[in-house]
Enzyme design. Structure first.
Site, PDB file in Angstrom:
ATOM      1  N   ASP A   1      21.916   3.405 -13.867  1.00 34.12           N
ATOM      2  CA  ASP A   1      21.859   3.320 -15.328  1.00 34.12           C
ATOM      3  C   ASP A   1      22.468   4.607 -15.882  1.00 34.12           C
ATOM      4  OD1 ASP A   1      19.393   2.187 -17.673  1.00 34.12           O
ATOM      5  OD2 ASP A   1      21.042   3.578 -18.021  1.00 34.12           O
TER       6      ASP A   1
ATOM      7  N   ASN B   1      32.000   1.643 -29.845  1.00 32.82           N
ATOM      8  CA  ASN B   1      32.981   0.939 -30.665  1.00 32.82           C
ATOM      9  C   ASN B   1      33.425   1.898 -31.768  1.00 32.82           C
ATOM     10  OD1 ASN B   1      31.362   0.598 -33.179  1.00 32.82           O
ATOM     11  ND2 ASN B   1      30.089  -0.629 -31.818  1.00 32.82           N
TER      12      ASN B   1
ATOM     13  N   VAL C   1      26.032  -0.492 -22.938  1.00 26.29           N
ATOM     14  CA  VAL C   1      25.914   0.962 -22.712  1.00 26.29           C
ATOM     15  C   VAL C   1      25.578   1.674 -24.023  1.00 26.29           C
ATOM     16  CG1 VAL C   1      27.291   3.021 -22.168  1.00 26.29           C
ATOM     17  CG2 VAL C   1      27.459   1.000 -20.722  1.00 26.29           C
ATOM     18  N   ASP C   2      26.294   1.284 -25.081  1.00 26.62           N
ATOM     19  CA  ASP C   2      26.137   1.923 -26.404  1.00 26.62           C
ATOM     20  C   ASP C   2      24.685   1.807 -26.869  1.00 26.62           C
ATOM     21  OD1 ASP C   2      28.131   1.470 -29.465  1.00 26.62           O
ATOM     22  OD2 ASP C   2      27.065   3.202 -28.659  1.00 26.62           O
TER      23      ASP C   2
ATOM     24  N   THR D   1      34.419  -3.539 -19.634  1.00 30.22           N
ATOM     25  CA  THR D   1      34.223  -4.698 -18.737  1.00 30.22           C
ATOM     26  C   THR D   1      33.040  -5.558 -19.154  1.00 30.22           C
ATOM     27  OG1 THR D   1      32.770  -3.488 -17.226  1.00 30.22           O
ATOM     28  CG2 THR D   1      35.153  -3.381 -16.784  1.00 30.22           C
TER      29      THR D   1
HETATM   30  N1  APR Z   1      24.325   1.780 -17.513  1.00 34.10           N
HETATM   31  C1  APR Z   1      25.517   1.577 -16.880  1.00 34.10           C
HETATM   32  N2  APR Z   1      26.312   0.512 -17.126  1.00 34.10           N
HETATM   33  C2  APR Z   1      25.881  -0.390 -18.044  1.00 34.10           C
HETATM   34  C3  APR Z   1      24.653  -0.233 -18.744  1.00 34.10           C
HETATM   35  C4  APR Z   1      23.864   0.905 -18.439  1.00 34.10           C
HETATM   36  N3  APR Z   1      22.690   1.131 -19.050  1.00 34.10           N
HETATM   37  N4  APR Z   1      24.527  -1.301 -19.607  1.00 34.10           N
HETATM   38  C5  APR Z   1      25.611  -2.069 -19.428  1.00 34.10           C
HETATM   39  N5  APR Z   1      26.419  -1.548 -18.495  1.00 34.10           N
HETATM   40  C6  APR Z   1      27.710  -2.044 -17.998  1.00 34.10           C
HETATM   41  C7  APR Z   1      28.033  -3.482 -18.268  1.00 34.10           C
HETATM   42  O1  APR Z   1      27.485  -4.314 -17.266  1.00 34.10           O
HETATM   43  C8  APR Z   1      29.555  -3.456 -18.194  1.00 34.10           C
HETATM   44  O2  APR Z   1      29.971  -3.543 -16.836  1.00 34.10           O
HETATM   45  O3  APR Z   1      28.714  -1.313 -18.679  1.00 34.10           O
HETATM   46  C9  APR Z   1      29.931  -2.066 -18.702  1.00 34.10           C
HETATM   47  C10 APR Z   1      30.500  -2.022 -20.108  1.00 34.10           C
HETATM   48  O4  APR Z   1      29.859  -3.004 -20.893  1.00 34.10           O
HETATM   49  P1  APR Z   1      29.582  -2.809 -22.473  1.00 34.10           P
HETATM   50  O5  APR Z   1      28.468  -1.865 -22.654  1.00 34.10           O
HETATM   51  O6  APR Z   1      29.480  -4.178 -23.051  1.00 34.10           O
HETATM   52  O7  APR Z   1      30.887  -2.062 -23.027  1.00 34.10           O
HETATM   53  P2  APR Z   1      32.330  -2.632 -23.415  1.00 34.10           P
HETATM   54  O8  APR Z   1      32.712  -3.809 -22.607  1.00 34.10           O
HETATM   55  O9  APR Z   1      33.207  -1.421 -23.397  1.00 34.10           O
HETATM   56  O10 APR Z   1      32.143  -3.133 -24.917  1.00 34.10           O
HETATM   57  C11 APR Z   1      31.908  -2.173 -25.911  1.00 34.10           C
HETATM   58  O11 APR Z   1      30.036  -3.375 -26.747  1.00 34.10           O
HETATM   59  O12 APR Z   1      27.922  -2.554 -26.879  1.00 34.10           O
HETATM   60  C12 APR Z   1      29.063  -2.788 -27.597  1.00 34.10           C
HETATM   61  O13 APR Z   1      29.058  -1.088 -29.294  1.00 34.10           O
HETATM   62  C13 APR Z   1      29.689  -1.516 -28.091  1.00 34.10           C
HETATM   63  O14 APR Z   1      31.236  -2.678 -29.484  1.00 34.10           O
HETATM   64  C14 APR Z   1      31.101  -1.958 -28.277  1.00 34.10           C
HETATM   65  C15 APR Z   1      31.323  -2.894 -27.099  1.00 34.10           C
END
Ligand code: APR
Length: 176
Positions: free
Chosen positions: A15, A29, A38-39, A128
């Site tokens: 995590d 974003n 992640v955000d 991703t």
């Molecule tokens: N720790 C590590 N990896 C994570 C976690 C975590 N806590 N939560 C999710 N992931 C992984 C997901 O499984 C994925 O493989 O991080 C990767 C990126 O996924 P997203 O968080 O959806 O990011 P992204 O694809 O870049 O999309 C960004 O999503 O949450 C919104 O505000 C954000 O609009 C932006 C968009």
């Protein structure tokens, strides 16, 4: 400035909010005001101080939002890390090659880390999730960008959240 040969790299399952590194990278974003994945995890676990600094950035340098491929740092609030480096990945497109923008997220985050004097940086698999990049393609872009970066960061950690992502990134970084 050391070459990548001096940088330790690891590809792990975990995590991103739990990483004890100087800086964790947020898959943000352009609004810088939070989201899911992640955000959401970073803002939820990091607390209000992160959002306060993001709001201040929106009120000043980034009044139009953070452009795709760019990176900016804030406090990490309650997280074990010292900083969060927010970067905005490109949404995947079958019609347009946005790989340079995705690569820029990694190289710009390392440039910001160098500016902070951060020695260890943890990256998630940017773009991703919600942004729908195929894992193999995104992993290859991340590996090429990180392996080719000239940076003073001595430890780069790729932190994956599921088995498929871990396998894809291990293949890309040659640690399978
Ligand atoms: N720790 C590590 N990896 C994570 C976690 C975590 N806590 N939560 C999710 N992931 C992984 C997901 O499984 C994925 O493989 O991080 C990767 C990126 O996924 P997203 O968080 O959806 O990011 P992204 O694809 O870049 O999309 C960004 O999503 O949450 C919104 O505000 C954000 O609009 C932006 C968009």
């Amino acid at each position: 400035m050391s070459g990548i040969r001096d940088t330790r790299r690891s590809v792990i399952m975990g995590d991103i909010t739990e990483q004890r590194v100087d800086a964790v990278v947020n898959a943000a974003n352009g609004s810088l005001l939070g989201g899911g994945g992640v955000d959401g995890a970073i803002h939820r676990r990091g607390g209000a101080a992160i959002l306060e600094e993001c709001r201040a950035l929106r009120a000043s340098r980034y009044c139009g939002g953070l452009p795709t491929g760019q990176a900016v740092a804030t406090t990490a609030g309650l997280l074990p890390a010292r900083w969060v480096i927010h970067t905005v990945g490109p949404v995947h497109s079958a019609a347009e090659d946005r790989s340079a923008l995705l690569a820029s997220c990694f190289t710009e985050a390392l440039r910001v880390a160098d500016g902070l004097g951060a020695e260890s940086v943890a990256f998630p698999a940017i773009s991703t999730g919600v942004y729908r990049w195929p894992l193999e393609e995104a992993a290859g872009i991340a590996a090429e960008a990180i392996l080719g970066a000239r940076t003073r960061v001595s430890e780069v950690r790729l932190v994956l959240f599921d088995d498929r992502a871990l396998a894809a990134f291990r293949r890309a970084f040659g640690t399978a």
